[in-house]
Design an enzyme around this catalytic site. Structure first.
Site, mmCIF file in Angstrom:
data_model
loop_
_atom_site.group_PDB
_atom_site.id
_atom_site.type_symbol
_atom_site.label_atom_id
_atom_site.label_comp_id
_atom_site.label_asym_id
_atom_site.label_seq_id
_atom_site.Cartn_x
_atom_site.Cartn_y
_atom_site.Cartn_z
ATOM 1 C CE LYS A 179 -1.466 2.675 3.146
ATOM 2 N NZ LYS A 179 -1.418 3.964 2.415
ATOM 3 N N GLY A 231 6.733 4.509 8.875
ATOM 4 C CA GLY A 231 6.001 5.968 9.000
ATOM 5 C C GLY A 231 6.069 6.426 10.311
ATOM 6 C CB SER A 232 4.060 8.835 11.837
ATOM 7 O OG SER A 232 3.153 8.326 12.118
ATOM 8 N N GLY A 236 2.495 3.992 14.102
ATOM 9 C CA GLY A 236 3.115 2.767 14.532
ATOM 10 C C GLY A 236 2.585 2.111 15.397
ATOM 11 C CD GLU A 253 12.463 3.205 9.466
ATOM 12 O OE1 GLU A 253 12.453 4.237 10.322
ATOM 13 O OE2 GLU A 253 12.440 3.497 8.118
ATOM 14 C CB CYS A 289 12.926 8.070 9.334
ATOM 15 S SG CYS A 289 13.649 7.061 8.535
ATOM 16 C CD GLU A 388 10.533 12.186 12.565
ATOM 17 O OE1 GLU A 388 11.446 11.604 11.952
ATOM 18 O OE2 GLU A 388 9.626 11.527 12.893
#
Length: 481
Positions: A179, A231-232, A236, A253, A289, A388
């Site tokens: 996706k 992703g974030s 997550g 991750e 990231c 972040e």
């Protein structure tokens, strides 16, 4: 690049979507519409998962192929992607603002590198062994593919991070539903064309672009056996909760707020270290990231470090991501620029001092651009040091002595990347050992395909890359003989 796609790649062919909903792609360089693709729904995810399940369960299919046969197919896919490198570069950079000078080295190269690396591992792997037991017998230990994998991919490195998942997954014998993020969809069609050319069996890889609802449906789908997500941290955590209830394996991750520790003996000559320093702190417009956006500088050389980073940021060419000379392109979306600008405003109000940047570049009246920005005199407890930002914004934090530098580096909710800059290699390694992070570099930062990549704390669970990633797509089974 401009394009209009009307179907999904499911079951080895092109399938009409379940609804008329579309994802509109807007250029981060010009704010003009580039095209559209279908917006995946739960029904589209169901179709893709059913296809992947049928392919996995086929008694003569991908999961049962000899490792060497899978390796051959993966190498064909790498060759097909090689042919499409220019298309991939344009597709990625036109959508997310990644400078083509970077996408040419990463998005158009790294997937093939991973496919060939894992194909090579396949040719050496037996996937089973017989162990002598302690109770008089022996055990046949097999390593079997985990099953259908839901791979949810972000927009910042869409093809490299997709390959982080599908390359080891394919090697293990899994089938996948990928996706892509709605911000980067055109590149997934280039991948689908390569899959077709490589004659990867129907249903082994299925691709359905979509938003959060499609992703959530994939994560909770009863016929999915593993989730791999980049992703974030917030997303997550939600995925981890669902997978925890389902007892479903998951690799996460997530975000980072890594520290670049400048030791007091570091070489600060930008002629010698500028390229490495840029890659470790500002790569892909700061939309990376693992980069070290907290710069820890010794008080004895603090002004020298401030001047160096100020000079580095001021020297970078900001412009259209499709211009080969561009070093900092636009941010991926209007909302991302708003987010970054809100953090810059927060930094100003907190008392940190901007030495360069802080606004929008002159002469770029359209597009989602932000100047490379350096904050000096930053308190590590401040918002811009702890959260972040995901943009070209650096926070310079002073320290006294190695112990304090390590304490500050570890005073973070995250632990994904980082770097140590020093003229003494052994000293750098010792400092690196004490930093709570899944990865860290010495006078550089460059994830290598052969080494495990991933984070600790709020930066994730599990590891990608290296033989460790292949293991994450396998299930051990003991047959007592």
């Amino acid at each position: 690049m401009s394009a209009v796609h009307e179907q999904f790649y499911i079951g080895g062919g092109w399938r009409n979507p379940a609804s008329a909903a579309t994802i509109t792609v807007v250029s981060p360089n010009t704010e003009e519409v580039l095209g559209s693709v279908p917006d995946g729904t739960a029904s589209d995810i169901d179709a893709a998962v059913a296809s992947a399940r049928a392919a996995f369960d086929d008694p003569t299919g991908w999961s049962k192929w000899a490792p060497a046969r899978r390796a051959d197919a993966m190498e064909r896919l790498a060759d097909a992607l090689d042919k499409r490198a220019p298309q991939m570069v344009e597709a990625v950079s036109s959508q997310n603002g990644m400078p083509v000078a970077i996408s040419e080295k990463l998005e158009a190269v790294f997937p093939q590198l991973l496919l060939r690396y894992y194909a090579g591992l396949l040719r050496q792997e037996s996937f089973e062994e017989t162990r002598p037991g302690l109770l008089g017998g022996s055990t046949l230990v097999t390593h079997e593919p985990i099953g259908v994998v839901g791979a949810i991919v972000p927009w910042n490195f869409p093809q490299a991070l997709a390959a982080f998942k599908y390359a080891p997954g394919l090697a293990a014998g899994c089938t996948l539903v990928i996706k892509p993020s709605p911000e980067t969809v055109f590149d997934s069609y280039v991948l689908a064309e390569a899959i077709e050319e490589a004659a990867i069996p129907a249903g082994v890889i299925n691709i359905v672009p979509g938003g959060r609802e499609a992703g959530a449906h994939l994560v909770a789908h009863p016929n999915v056996d593993k989730i791999a997500f980049t992703g974030s941290t917030a997303a997550g955590r939600d995925i981890a909760e669902v997978c925890g209830r389902l007892l479903r394996p998951v690799t996460l991750e997530l975000g980072g707020k890594s520290a670049a520790i400048i030791l007091d003996d570091a070489d600060l000559d930008l002629v010698r270290i500028g390229e490495q320093l840029f890659g470790a702190t500002l790569l892909n417009n700061g939309q990376t990231c693992y980069i070290g956006t907290r710069i820890l500088a010794p008080r004895s050389r603090y002004q020298e470090v401030v001047d160096m980073f100020t000079g580095l940021a001021a020297s970078l060419q900001v412009g259209d991501s499709l211009d080969p000379k561009t070093q900092i392109g636009p941010l991926a979306s209007a909302s991302q620029r708003d987010r970054v600008e809100s953090y810059i405003a927060n930094g100003r109000s907190s008392g940190a001092r901007i030495t360069v940047g802080g606004g929008r570049p002159q002469g770029l009246d359209s597009g989602w651009f932000v100047e490379p920005t350096v904050f000096a005199d930053v308190d590590n407890r401040s918002t811009i040091a702890q959260e972040e930002i995901f943009g070209p914004v650096l926070s310079l934090i002073p320290y006294s002595g190695d112990d304090e530098a390590i304490r500050i580096a570890n005073d973070s909710a995250y632990g994904l990347g980082g770097s140590v800059w020093t003229s003494d290699h052994d000293r750098g390694v010792e400092v690196a050992r004490r930093v709570a992070s899944g990865t860290i570099g010495i006078n550089n930062y460059l994830p290598d395909p052969t080494a495990p990549f991933g984070g600790v704390k709020s930066s994730g669970l599990g590891r990608e890359l290296g033989p460790e990633a292949l293991s994450a797509y396998l299930v051990a089974k003991s047959i007592y003989l």
